[in-house]
Design a protein around this motif. Sequence first.
Motif, PDB file in Angstrom:
ATOM      1  N   SER A   1      -8.170   3.514  -2.973  1.00  0.00           N
ATOM      2  CA  SER A   1      -7.774   3.697  -1.573  1.00  0.00           C
ATOM      3  C   SER A   1      -7.862   5.146  -1.112  1.00  0.00           C
ATOM      4  O   SER A   1      -7.576   5.439   0.035  1.00  0.00           O
ATOM      5  CB  SER A   1      -6.353   3.177  -1.370  1.00  0.00           C
ATOM      6  OG  SER A   1      -5.481   3.810  -2.267  1.00  0.00           O
TER       7      SER A   1
ATOM      8  N   ARG B   1      -4.653  -0.438   6.131  1.00  0.00           N
ATOM      9  CA  ARG B   1      -5.535   0.721   6.021  1.00  0.00           C
ATOM     10  C   ARG B   1      -6.811   0.594   6.852  1.00  0.00           C
ATOM     11  O   ARG B   1      -7.851   1.129   6.509  1.00  0.00           O
ATOM     12  CB  ARG B   1      -5.893   1.010   4.557  1.00  0.00           C
ATOM     13  CG  ARG B   1      -4.692   1.422   3.733  1.00  0.00           C
ATOM     14  CD  ARG B   1      -4.718   2.904   3.521  1.00  0.00           C
ATOM     15  NE  ARG B   1      -3.540   3.359   2.816  1.00  0.00           N
ATOM     16  CZ  ARG B   1      -3.582   4.251   1.833  1.00  0.00           C
ATOM     17  NH1 ARG B   1      -4.718   4.743   1.437  1.00  0.00           N
ATOM     18  NH2 ARG B   1      -2.477   4.659   1.289  1.00  0.00           N
TER      19      ARG B   1
ATOM     20  N   SER C   1      -2.533   8.077  -3.149  1.00  0.00           N
ATOM     21  CA  SER C   1      -3.808   7.493  -3.584  1.00  0.00           C
ATOM     22  C   SER C   1      -4.524   8.402  -4.566  1.00  0.00           C
ATOM     23  O   SER C   1      -5.126   7.949  -5.532  1.00  0.00           O
ATOM     24  CB  SER C   1      -4.733   7.279  -2.386  1.00  0.00           C
ATOM     25  OG  SER C   1      -4.190   6.341  -1.527  1.00  0.00           O
TER      26      SER C   1
ATOM     27  N   SER D   1      -8.722   6.556   2.570  1.00  0.00           N
ATOM     28  CA  SER D   1      -8.635   5.471   3.550  1.00  0.00           C
ATOM     29  C   SER D   1      -7.503   5.673   4.562  1.00  0.00           C
ATOM     30  O   SER D   1      -7.285   4.859   5.429  1.00  0.00           O
ATOM     31  CB  SER D   1      -8.472   4.122   2.852  1.00  0.00           C
ATOM     32  OG  SER D   1      -7.272   4.117   2.137  1.00  0.00           O
TER      33      SER D   1
END
Length: 218
Positions: free
Chosen positions: A180, A114, A166, A183
């Motif tokens: 996350s 990521r 996410s 990201s």
Amino acid sequence: MAKFKTHVSWGVFIGVGLVVAGLIFSIFSGVESAIWIFFAVLLGSFLPDLDLDDGVPFQILFGLLGAGFAGLIFFNFYQEGERSLKILFFIPALSFILIRFVAGSIFKQFTHHRGMFHSIPAAILFGLLMIWFSHIFSIIIGKELLIGASVTIGYIGHLILDEIYSSTNLSAGSLFPKQSVGSALKFSSASRISTFVFYCVLLALALTLPETKGFFTI
Ligand SMILES: [Zn+2]
């Protein structure tokens, strides 16, 4: 994070959708174009997870690159009349090890999950790389931009799926976002150096494309 299988299924779904839409709206015709566009979307849909150390995308791509180069070297030596088994097998095997393991571990050192691989500029960068690749290997002449755009579309599809996973945290059965979130669909990473390098490569690829040169000379 969506799993590899989920990304591939999603890629197949987008690929088929794009091919059908392209045929209906006469953006392209012919089986060859349809196959290339489908596989370009599929490739784009798993490329972002190259940054997953020892993940399936990493193993597929570096394995294929290593095997491809080893095959090319073997073929070249053989064509030039080389018949020594030591040379015919040792040098291709060495090149495979260099690409799969040495270049692969350098790549792992410089990427983290990521990071910049999960970003919009990366989606465009890989699209541009595909246009270059299509030009160099003369794949579907005249359809290079379309093939590049297909990689970018598949790539963005992957990023969207990551964001959906996410934000809903489906695997944990929760509707609250994971850490996350945000990201995947982003324009820069926490590392200024890698953000800078990505944008420089992007610009260099875009400015040197034959299409760009043609655009400016008109
Ligand atoms: Zn991902």
